[in-house]
Design a protein around this motif. Structure first.
Motif, mmCIF file in Angstrom:
data_model
loop_
_atom_site.group_PDB
_atom_site.id
_atom_site.type_symbol
_atom_site.label_atom_id
_atom_site.label_comp_id
_atom_site.label_asym_id
_atom_site.label_seq_id
_atom_site.Cartn_x
_atom_site.Cartn_y
_atom_site.Cartn_z
ATOM 1 N N ALA A 275 12.634 -33.258 -56.711
ATOM 2 C CA ALA A 275 13.956 -32.909 -56.179
ATOM 3 C C ALA A 275 13.902 -32.950 -54.652
ATOM 4 N N LEU A 276 15.045 -33.312 -54.055
ATOM 5 C CA LEU A 276 15.093 -33.520 -52.609
ATOM 6 C C LEU A 276 16.061 -32.564 -51.942
ATOM 7 N N ASN A 277 15.598 -31.949 -50.852
ATOM 8 C CA ASN A 277 16.474 -31.250 -49.916
ATOM 9 C C ASN A 277 16.574 -32.124 -48.672
ATOM 10 N N SER A 278 17.763 -32.380 -48.202
ATOM 11 C CA SER A 278 17.921 -33.251 -47.042
ATOM 12 C C SER A 278 18.647 -32.529 -45.912
ATOM 13 N N HIS A 279 18.276 -32.908 -44.690
ATOM 14 C CA HIS A 279 18.889 -32.354 -43.488
ATOM 15 C C HIS A 279 19.775 -33.444 -42.901
ATOM 16 N N ARG A 280 21.082 -33.228 -42.960
ATOM 17 C CA ARG A 280 22.044 -34.270 -42.595
ATOM 18 C C ARG A 280 22.615 -34.034 -41.199
ATOM 19 N N PHE A 281 22.842 -35.146 -40.494
ATOM 20 C CA PHE A 281 23.434 -35.100 -39.149
ATOM 21 C C PHE A 281 24.499 -36.201 -39.046
ATOM 22 N N PRO A 282 25.646 -36.005 -39.697
ATOM 23 C CA PRO A 282 26.669 -37.061 -39.711
ATOM 24 C C PRO A 282 27.146 -37.470 -38.325
ATOM 25 N N ASN A 283 27.081 -36.569 -37.352
ATOM 26 C CA ASN A 283 27.538 -36.871 -35.995
ATOM 27 C C ASN A 283 26.374 -37.102 -35.028
ATOM 28 N N GLY A 284 25.198 -37.354 -35.585
ATOM 29 C CA GLY A 284 24.045 -37.594 -34.737
ATOM 30 C C GLY A 284 23.309 -36.316 -34.383
ATOM 31 N N VAL A 285 22.096 -36.454 -33.851
ATOM 32 C CA VAL A 285 21.246 -35.289 -33.632
ATOM 33 C C VAL A 285 21.682 -34.454 -32.438
ATOM 34 N N PHE A 290 23.178 -29.948 -40.980
ATOM 35 C CA PHE A 290 23.238 -28.947 -42.040
ATOM 36 C C PHE A 290 22.393 -29.425 -43.224
ATOM 37 N N TRP A 291 21.923 -28.451 -44.001
ATOM 38 C CA TRP A 291 21.112 -28.754 -45.174
ATOM 39 C C TRP A 291 22.010 -29.087 -46.368
ATOM 40 N N HIS A 292 21.562 -30.072 -47.128
ATOM 41 C CA HIS A 292 22.334 -30.494 -48.301
ATOM 42 C C HIS A 292 21.364 -30.659 -49.462
ATOM 43 N N LYS A 293 21.680 -30.058 -50.596
ATOM 44 C CA LYS A 293 20.821 -30.148 -51.787
ATOM 45 C C LYS A 293 21.564 -30.733 -52.986
ATOM 46 N N ASP A 312 20.642 -20.671 -61.241
ATOM 47 C CA ASP A 312 21.682 -19.705 -61.573
ATOM 48 C C ASP A 312 23.048 -20.357 -61.412
ATOM 49 N N ALA A 313 24.069 -19.690 -61.879
ATOM 50 C CA ALA A 313 25.409 -20.277 -61.880
ATOM 51 C C ALA A 313 25.880 -20.621 -60.476
ATOM 52 N N ASP A 314 25.473 -19.844 -59.456
ATOM 53 C CA ASP A 314 25.927 -20.102 -58.102
ATOM 54 C C ASP A 314 24.908 -20.894 -57.280
ATOM 55 N N ASP A 315 23.857 -21.394 -57.931
ATOM 56 C CA ASP A 315 22.855 -22.209 -57.249
ATOM 57 C C ASP A 315 23.189 -23.688 -57.356
ATOM 58 N N VAL A 316 22.457 -24.483 -56.599
ATOM 59 C CA VAL A 316 22.566 -25.943 -56.731
ATOM 60 C C VAL A 316 22.125 -26.333 -58.136
ATOM 61 N N GLN A 317 22.946 -27.139 -58.784
ATOM 62 C CA GLN A 317 22.669 -27.514 -60.171
ATOM 63 C C GLN A 317 21.951 -28.865 -60.288
ATOM 64 N N ARG A 318 22.354 -29.824 -59.443
ATOM 65 C CA ARG A 318 21.833 -31.193 -59.596
ATOM 66 C C ARG A 318 21.333 -31.713 -58.249
ATOM 67 N N LEU A 339 13.992 -35.709 -44.754
ATOM 68 C CA LEU A 339 13.854 -35.644 -46.206
ATOM 69 C C LEU A 339 12.734 -34.668 -46.548
ATOM 70 N N HIS A 340 13.049 -33.679 -47.362
ATOM 71 C CA HIS A 340 12.104 -32.624 -47.725
ATOM 72 C C HIS A 340 11.981 -32.561 -49.249
ATOM 73 N N PRO A 341 10.909 -33.108 -49.828
ATOM 74 C CA PRO A 341 10.741 -33.039 -51.285
ATOM 75 C C PRO A 341 10.152 -31.718 -51.736
ATOM 76 N N TRP A 342 10.454 -31.330 -52.954
ATOM 77 C CA TRP A 342 9.809 -30.168 -53.542
ATOM 78 C C TRP A 342 8.316 -30.454 -53.696
ATOM 79 N N THR A 343 7.502 -29.414 -53.673
ATOM 80 C CA THR A 343 6.063 -29.609 -53.852
ATOM 81 C C THR A 343 5.653 -29.649 -55.320
#
Length: 520
Positions: A275-285, A290-293, A312-318, A339-343
């Motif tokens: 699973a991937l957690n990504s750090h997005r910068f749509p307007n450049g660095v 913001f973090w997106h999962k 959980d119901a209020d957590d990221v599902q996919r 890009l930050h993968p789970w270990t």
């Protein structure tokens, strides 16, 4: 074959782990020679001459040469089995001689003396080689118990200034050592016939073709890119994501998309199946990111995702699970710079396959002090017998990645890392603070073992970082910590591909080395 001649060779190797041949009585021709270029802790060439059912072997640090004016040191090592003449591939890290091996030259040889055994005992062996690179008359002269000199006679094959490093490719496969190291998905089984010897260990990925890269370059500010059978809708390709540094041009989204696609064969082994957690910068660095999962609803159908059953119901599902160059290119278009993968893999999410050490510098911490801490980790890993390697973060710090057997819980992994971290930190208490907040650390470094938790991640190898110039988090060999030119942001998306082409991926050996955590 005299089994006793191979006793030392076999004692030094674990054949459950290494693909090197054990030696089971293959019949030779009696006159073969091979030279293997071997990048272990130090690069060297192995000269092997078939004699009496085994391969006489010498390690030649600078390699044999046709230059008759040059004398090469050659260190006699243990005899090798005949099957070793065909061995090309990787020896796992932590095993004797861990590194990559190519068949640099091969052919036949003829001794210059009637009694080869007597010549070896006397300490002078004349011989002629008939190979694809090495030809002519050579001599080995003993200068110590195991030390010999290797030189080429001045004959019709002699060539002044001849350098083996100018002839880097395997005569068996046409590959360089770097290409072997960069393909950790393949293992060469020297005990199998040549048409069966390459064993695929995991999926492999190809970089984009020249025509695909040309198509990307030719797109206007938006368009559809066809990459390896996938259609990727790209937008705002000329938007600047990273300002330049040192007078360089700024880096656009188009360049990041190309980088993600080109680095994919080396980067994906650390992302695929996770699973991937990504750090997005749509307007450049230069603007906040913001973090997106959560995998977005507009993601293309071909993009692999994974539904987390423990959410959980209020957590990221996919979550997105990158598994192709196209997936990385799509993420770049999505402005996912980090890009930050789970270990732990999605197939066994409760058991990590990496244990991570994070040297997090404080405001007062110099890079020399970061290096001191990293070298102490090197000493700790050596003391524990643990195979691990460092990685610069692309910002200020260094991380240590340890491949582990996926049978430990996160709590067990974290506890082990904490014990090692505290032992390291206690040797230099003036450099380290264990306080939780930065304000309480008073500018000192933190050895952060807390990253070893489910869904808490560190940046992937070869991921860009949100800084001018697009620096990259790059794996290292341990001895690179002693390089005076090393900086944590030395490589960028414009330079790291050249490094990979030249040196391969230092972490490649770790991918095939799950290991137990030794008690502390």
């Amino acid at each position: 074959m005299n089994e006793g001649r191979l006793a030392t060779y076999r004692r030094m190797r674990d054949f459950e782990r290494t693909a090197e041949p054990r030696g089971d009585g293959t019949t030779g021709t009696g006159d073969r020679f091979v030279v293997q270029r071997h990048r272990a802790r130090r690069r060297h060439y192995d000269l092997r001459l078939e004699f009496d059912g085994a391969l006489l072997s010498w390690a030649v640090p600078k390699g044999p040469t046709l230059d008759p004016a040059v004398r090469r040191m050659a260190v006699q090592v243990e005899d090798h089995p005949l099957e070793y003449a065909d061995f090309e591939g990787t020896i796992p890290a932590g095993e004797y001689g861990g590194g990559d091996v190519i068949v640099w030259d091969r052919g036949t040889w003829t001794p210059g003396e009637d009694d080869t055994a007597a010549a070896l005992e006397a300490g002078t062996l004349h011989f002629e080689l008939r190979g694809e690179k090495l030809r002519g008359r050579f001599v080995l002269v003993r200068r110590g118990e195991k030390q010999w000199l290797l030189l080429h006679k001045r004959d019709e094959h002699a060539e002044d200034g001849w350098d083996p490093e100018q002839h880097p490719r395997s005569v068996k496969s046409g590959r360089t050592n770097e290409e072997v190291a960069a393909d950790p998905e393949a293992m060469w089984r020297g005990d199998l016939p040549a048409d069966q010897a390459e064993i695929r260990l995991r999926p492999s990925w190809e970089p984009p073709s020249d025509s695909e890269l040309a198509e990307l370059e030719g797109l206007k500010s938006k368009g559809t890119w066809n990459l390896q059978g996938h259609r990727i809708s790209l937008t705002n390709l000329d938007k600047v994501l990273f300002p330049g540094r040192d007078g360089e041009e700024p880096i656009t989204k188009r360049e990041l998309v190309a980088y993600h696609a080109r680095i994919a064969p080396v980067m994906l082994p650390y992302l695929a199946g996770r699973a991937l957690n990504s750090h997005r910068f749509p307007n450049g660095v230069d603007s906040p990111g913001f973090w997106h999962k959560q995998a977005p609803s507009h993601a293309p159908d071909w993009l692999s995702t994974w539904e987390y059953p423990g959410a959980d119901a209020d957590d990221v599902q996919r979550y997105i699970v990158p598994d192709s160059p196209a997936a990385l290119a799509w993420l770049a278009n999505y402005a996912a710079l980090e890009l930050h993968p789970w270990t732990s893999p999605t197939s066994d999410v409760e058991h990590p396959s990496w244990a991570l050490f994070d040297i997090d510098p404080g405001e007062r911490t110099s890079f020399d002090e970061v290096l001191t801490l990293a070298r102490l980790h090197r000493a700790a890993m050596d003391h524990l017998g643990v195979v691990a390697k460092p990685k610069v973060t692309g910002q200020r710090g260094i991380q240590i990645w340890v491949p582990i057997e996926p049978r430990y819980t996160y709590a067990e992994t974290r506890a082990w890392v904490e014990k090692v971290s505290r032992a390291v930190g206690n040797t230099v208490p003036e450099l380290v603070s264990w306080a939780w907040t930065k304000t309480e650390r008073h500018g000192l470094a933190r050895l952060d073992y807390t990253q070893n938790v489910l869904n808490k991640t560190l940046v992937a190898p070869y991921s860009a970082r949100p800084r001018p110039g697009a620096p990259v988090s790059v794996p290292l060999e341990w001895d690179e910590l002693d390089d005076p030119d090393l900086t944590p942001d030395r490589w960028t998306i414009r330079t790291v591909l050249d490094r990979v082409t030249t040196t391969g991926d230092p972490f490649a050996d770790l991918l095939n080395h799950p290991q137990p955590l030794p008690p502390i």
